[in-house]
Design an enzyme around this catalytic site. Structure first.
Site, PDB file in Angstrom:
ATOM      1  N   PRO A 135       1.851   4.649   2.537  1.00  0.00           N
ATOM      2  CA  PRO A 135       3.251   4.475   2.149  1.00  0.00           C
ATOM      3  C   PRO A 135       3.508   3.217   1.327  1.00  0.00           C
ATOM      4  O   PRO A 135       2.907   2.168   1.567  1.00  0.00           O
ATOM      5  CB  PRO A 135       3.986   4.382   3.498  1.00  0.00           C
ATOM      6  CG  PRO A 135       2.937   4.084   4.500  1.00  0.00           C
ATOM      7  CD  PRO A 135       1.670   4.685   3.987  1.00  0.00           C
ATOM      8  N   ASN A 136       4.387   3.385   0.361  1.00  0.00           N
ATOM      9  CA  ASN A 136       4.872   2.311  -0.521  1.00  0.00           C
ATOM     10  C   ASN A 136       3.855   1.839  -1.559  1.00  0.00           C
ATOM     11  O   ASN A 136       4.185   0.997  -2.396  1.00  0.00           O
ATOM     12  CB  ASN A 136       5.379   1.101   0.302  1.00  0.00           C
ATOM     13  CG  ASN A 136       6.531   1.483   1.200  1.00  0.00           C
ATOM     14  OD1 ASN A 136       7.516   2.052   0.722  1.00  0.00           O
ATOM     15  ND2 ASN A 136       6.414   1.232   2.490  1.00  0.00           N
TER      16      ASN A 136
ATOM     17  N   ARG B 125       6.931  -3.587  -6.081  1.00  0.00           N
ATOM     18  CA  ARG B 125       7.126  -4.241  -4.780  1.00  0.00           C
ATOM     19  C   ARG B 125       6.391  -5.592  -4.718  1.00  0.00           C
ATOM     20  O   ARG B 125       5.270  -5.723  -5.197  1.00  0.00           O
ATOM     21  CB  ARG B 125       6.668  -3.322  -3.630  1.00  0.00           C
ATOM     22  CG  ARG B 125       5.167  -3.186  -3.498  1.00  0.00           C
ATOM     23  CD  ARG B 125       4.724  -2.221  -2.423  1.00  0.00           C
ATOM     24  NE  ARG B 125       4.884  -2.716  -1.081  1.00  0.00           N
ATOM     25  CZ  ARG B 125       4.039  -2.435  -0.083  1.00  0.00           C
ATOM     26  NH1 ARG B 125       2.962  -1.680  -0.290  1.00  0.00           N
ATOM     27  NH2 ARG B 125       4.263  -2.903   1.108  1.00  0.00           N
TER      28      ARG B 125
ATOM     29  N   TYR C  59       1.232  -8.381  -3.969  1.00  0.00           N
ATOM     30  CA  TYR C  59       0.387  -7.254  -4.392  1.00  0.00           C
ATOM     31  C   TYR C  59       0.035  -7.264  -5.884  1.00  0.00           C
ATOM     32  O   TYR C  59      -0.765  -6.443  -6.325  1.00  0.00           O
ATOM     33  CB  TYR C  59       1.078  -5.931  -4.023  1.00  0.00           C
ATOM     34  CG  TYR C  59       1.340  -5.809  -2.529  1.00  0.00           C
ATOM     35  CD1 TYR C  59       0.279  -5.743  -1.619  1.00  0.00           C
ATOM     36  CD2 TYR C  59       2.638  -5.795  -2.017  1.00  0.00           C
ATOM     37  CE1 TYR C  59       0.502  -5.661  -0.251  1.00  0.00           C
ATOM     38  CE2 TYR C  59       2.871  -5.704  -0.643  1.00  0.00           C
ATOM     39  CZ  TYR C  59       1.806  -5.644   0.229  1.00  0.00           C
ATOM     40  OH  TYR C  59       2.022  -5.558   1.583  1.00  0.00           O
TER      41      TYR C  59
ATOM     42  N   ASN D 288      -6.404   3.188   1.748  1.00  0.00           N
ATOM     43  CA  ASN D 288      -5.516   2.077   2.091  1.00  0.00           C
ATOM     44  C   ASN D 288      -4.348   2.709   2.852  1.00  0.00           C
ATOM     45  O   ASN D 288      -3.437   3.257   2.241  1.00  0.00           O
ATOM     46  CB  ASN D 288      -5.021   1.346   0.839  1.00  0.00           C
ATOM     47  CG  ASN D 288      -4.145   0.151   1.209  1.00  0.00           C
ATOM     48  OD1 ASN D 288      -3.717  -0.003   2.354  1.00  0.00           O
ATOM     49  ND2 ASN D 288      -3.884  -0.702   0.222  1.00  0.00           N
TER      50      ASN D 288
ATOM     51  N   ALA E  93       1.080   0.418   5.695  1.00  0.00           N
ATOM     52  CA  ALA E  93       1.677   0.019   6.980  1.00  0.00           C
ATOM     53  C   ALA E  93       1.120   0.811   8.155  1.00  0.00           C
ATOM     54  O   ALA E  93       1.093   0.314   9.289  1.00  0.00           O
ATOM     55  CB  ALA E  93       3.196   0.164   6.912  1.00  0.00           C
TER      56      ALA E  93
ATOM     57  N   GLU F 182     -12.101   1.068   4.081  1.00  0.00           N
ATOM     58  CA  GLU F 182     -10.691   0.684   4.145  1.00  0.00           C
ATOM     59  C   GLU F 182     -10.447  -0.438   3.134  1.00  0.00           C
ATOM     60  O   GLU F 182     -11.249  -1.369   3.055  1.00  0.00           O
ATOM     61  CB  GLU F 182     -10.408   0.189   5.573  1.00  0.00           C
ATOM     62  CG  GLU F 182      -9.030  -0.364   5.806  1.00  0.00           C
ATOM     63  CD  GLU F 182      -8.918  -1.080   7.168  1.00  0.00           C
ATOM     64  OE1 GLU F 182      -9.936  -1.618   7.668  1.00  0.00           O
ATOM     65  OE2 GLU F 182      -7.820  -1.101   7.719  1.00  0.00           O
TER      66      GLU F 182
ATOM     67  N   HIS G  64      -7.493  -3.226   1.615  1.00  0.00           N
ATOM     68  CA  HIS G  64      -6.170  -3.845   1.611  1.00  0.00           C
ATOM     69  C   HIS G  64      -6.101  -4.832   0.455  1.00  0.00           C
ATOM     70  O   HIS G  64      -6.994  -5.664   0.293  1.00  0.00           O
ATOM     71  CB  HIS G  64      -5.877  -4.556   2.936  1.00  0.00           C
ATOM     72  CG  HIS G  64      -5.798  -3.584   4.059  1.00  0.00           C
ATOM     73  ND1 HIS G  64      -4.751  -2.704   4.185  1.00  0.00           N
ATOM     74  CD2 HIS G  64      -6.659  -3.289   5.046  1.00  0.00           C
ATOM     75  CE1 HIS G  64      -4.967  -1.930   5.226  1.00  0.00           C
ATOM     76  NE2 HIS G  64      -6.125  -2.252   5.760  1.00  0.00           N
TER      77      HIS G  64
ATOM     78  N   ARG H 296      -1.741 -12.802   7.147  1.00  0.00           N
ATOM     79  CA  ARG H 296      -0.315 -12.489   7.050  1.00  0.00           C
ATOM     80  C   ARG H 296       0.341 -12.459   8.434  1.00  0.00           C
ATOM     81  O   ARG H 296      -0.192 -13.018   9.377  1.00  0.00           O
ATOM     82  CB  ARG H 296      -0.154 -11.174   6.275  1.00  0.00           C
ATOM     83  CG  ARG H 296      -0.677 -11.295   4.829  1.00  0.00           C
ATOM     84  CD  ARG H 296      -0.386 -10.075   4.014  1.00  0.00           C
ATOM     85  NE  ARG H 296       1.050  -9.874   3.855  1.00  0.00           N
ATOM     86  CZ  ARG H 296       1.587  -8.735   3.415  1.00  0.00           C
ATOM     87  NH1 ARG H 296       0.796  -7.727   3.081  1.00  0.00           N
ATOM     88  NH2 ARG H 296       2.897  -8.615   3.294  1.00  0.00           N
TER      89      ARG H 296
HETATM   90  C1  DQA Z   1      -1.455  -3.377   2.656  1.00  0.00           C
HETATM   91  C2  DQA Z   1      -1.136  -4.316   3.824  1.00  0.00           C
HETATM   92  C3  DQA Z   1      -0.194  -3.660   4.801  1.00  0.00           C
HETATM   93  O1  DQA Z   1       0.115  -4.543   5.881  1.00  0.00           O
HETATM   94  C4  DQA Z   1       1.112  -3.302   4.117  1.00  0.00           C
HETATM   95  O2  DQA Z   1       1.964  -2.612   5.001  1.00  0.00           O
HETATM   96  C5  DQA Z   1       0.905  -2.521   2.856  1.00  0.00           C
HETATM   97  C6  DQA Z   1      -0.195  -2.896   1.972  1.00  0.00           C
HETATM   98  C7  DQA Z   1      -2.350  -4.050   1.595  1.00  0.00           C
HETATM   99  O3  DQA Z   1      -2.912  -3.328   0.781  1.00  0.00           O
HETATM  100  O4  DQA Z   1      -2.440  -5.278   1.543  1.00  0.00           O
HETATM  101  O5  DQA Z   1       1.711  -1.673   2.501  1.00  0.00           O
HETATM  102  O6  DQA Z   1      -2.192  -2.271   3.159  1.00  0.00           O
END
Ligand code: DQA
Length: 161
Positions: free
Chosen positions: A9-10, A17, A22, A73, A76, A97, A99, A106
Site C-alpha cells: 500500500p501507498n 509521498r 522515500y 515490499n 505498512a 523483502e 524497504h 524509524r
Molecule cells: C516502507 C516502510 C514501511 O514502514 C512503510 O509503511 C512504507 C514503506 C519502505 O519501503 O521503507 O509504506 O516499506
C-alpha cells in the site's frame, strides 16, 4: 526463470509521498530499471501493486508453480500482516523483502517486520537502489537453487556403487 515483484500500500504514491523519506523516484521508474536488469539477464519479470492485503495474499499464492522468486515490499503490512507472512511461507518460493527507508531507524512500530523471518533476505535503507540490489541478490539465489537442482539431478543419475 521468473521473478514477481509485489508492492504494498501507498507505494503507488512514490514520488509524491514523503520525498524526504522515500525520495523523488516514481514506482514506474523503479520498475523500468528492474525490467532492464531482468531483460539483460534473460529473466521474466512481472510487477504488481495493491493497497489491499487480501490482493497481496492472492498474488503471492498465484506465484506457486509459476514464479522462481518473489521480491516484495509489503509497505505498512510489513509490520502487521500475518496473512502475507503465511502466504510467503506457504508457497515456499525464495523471497527478498525490500524497504526503501531504514525501518530499524524509524518509529518503533516500523522496527518489527512480520515478513523478514520467512524471507531469504531483507534489504533496507538504500532508497530505491534497494530494488536494484534485490535483483542482484535474487539472481544469486536463483543461480544457487539451479546449481543445487543440477547437482541433485547429476547425483541421481550417477551409477550406484
Ligand atoms: C516502507 C516502510 C514501511 O514502514 C512503510 O509503511 C512504507 C514503506 C519502505 O519501503 O521503507 O509504506 O516499506
Amino acid at each position: 526463470m521468473k521473478i514477481v515483484v509485489i508492492q504494498g500500500p501507498n507505494l503507488n504514491m512514490l514520488g509524491i509521498r514523503e520525498q524526504h523519506v522515500y525520495g523523488p523516484m516514481k514506482l514506474e521508474q523503479i520498475h523500468a530499471q528492474m525490467k532492464d536488469v531482468a531483460e539483460q539477464n534473460n529473466i521474466e519479470i512481472e510487477f504488481f501493486q495493491s493497497n489491499l492485503e487480501g490482493e497481496i495474499v492472492d498474488r503471492v499464492q498465484e506465484c506457486f508453480g509459476d514464479a522462481d522468486g518473489i521480491i516484495i515490499n509489503p509497505a505498512a503490512y510489513t509490520h502487521t500482516s500475518i496473512a502475507i507472512r503465511d502466504a510467503i511461507s506457504a508457497v515456499s518460493i525464495p523471497t527478498v523483502e525490500v524497504h526503501i527507508s531504514n525501518i530499524a531507524r524509524r518509529e518503533e512500530f516500523r522496527q518489527k517486520s512480520m515478513i523478514a523471518p520467512v524471507c531469504a533476505s531483507s534489504i533496507v535503507g538504500f532508497g530505491p537502489f534497494g530494488y536494484h540490489l534485490s535483483m542482484i541478490g535474487m539472481m544469486q539465489i536463483l543461480n544457487e537453487v539451479k546449481a543445487a537442482q543440477e547437482a541433485q539431478a547429476a547425483g541421481q543419475q550417477a551409477p550406484q556403487a
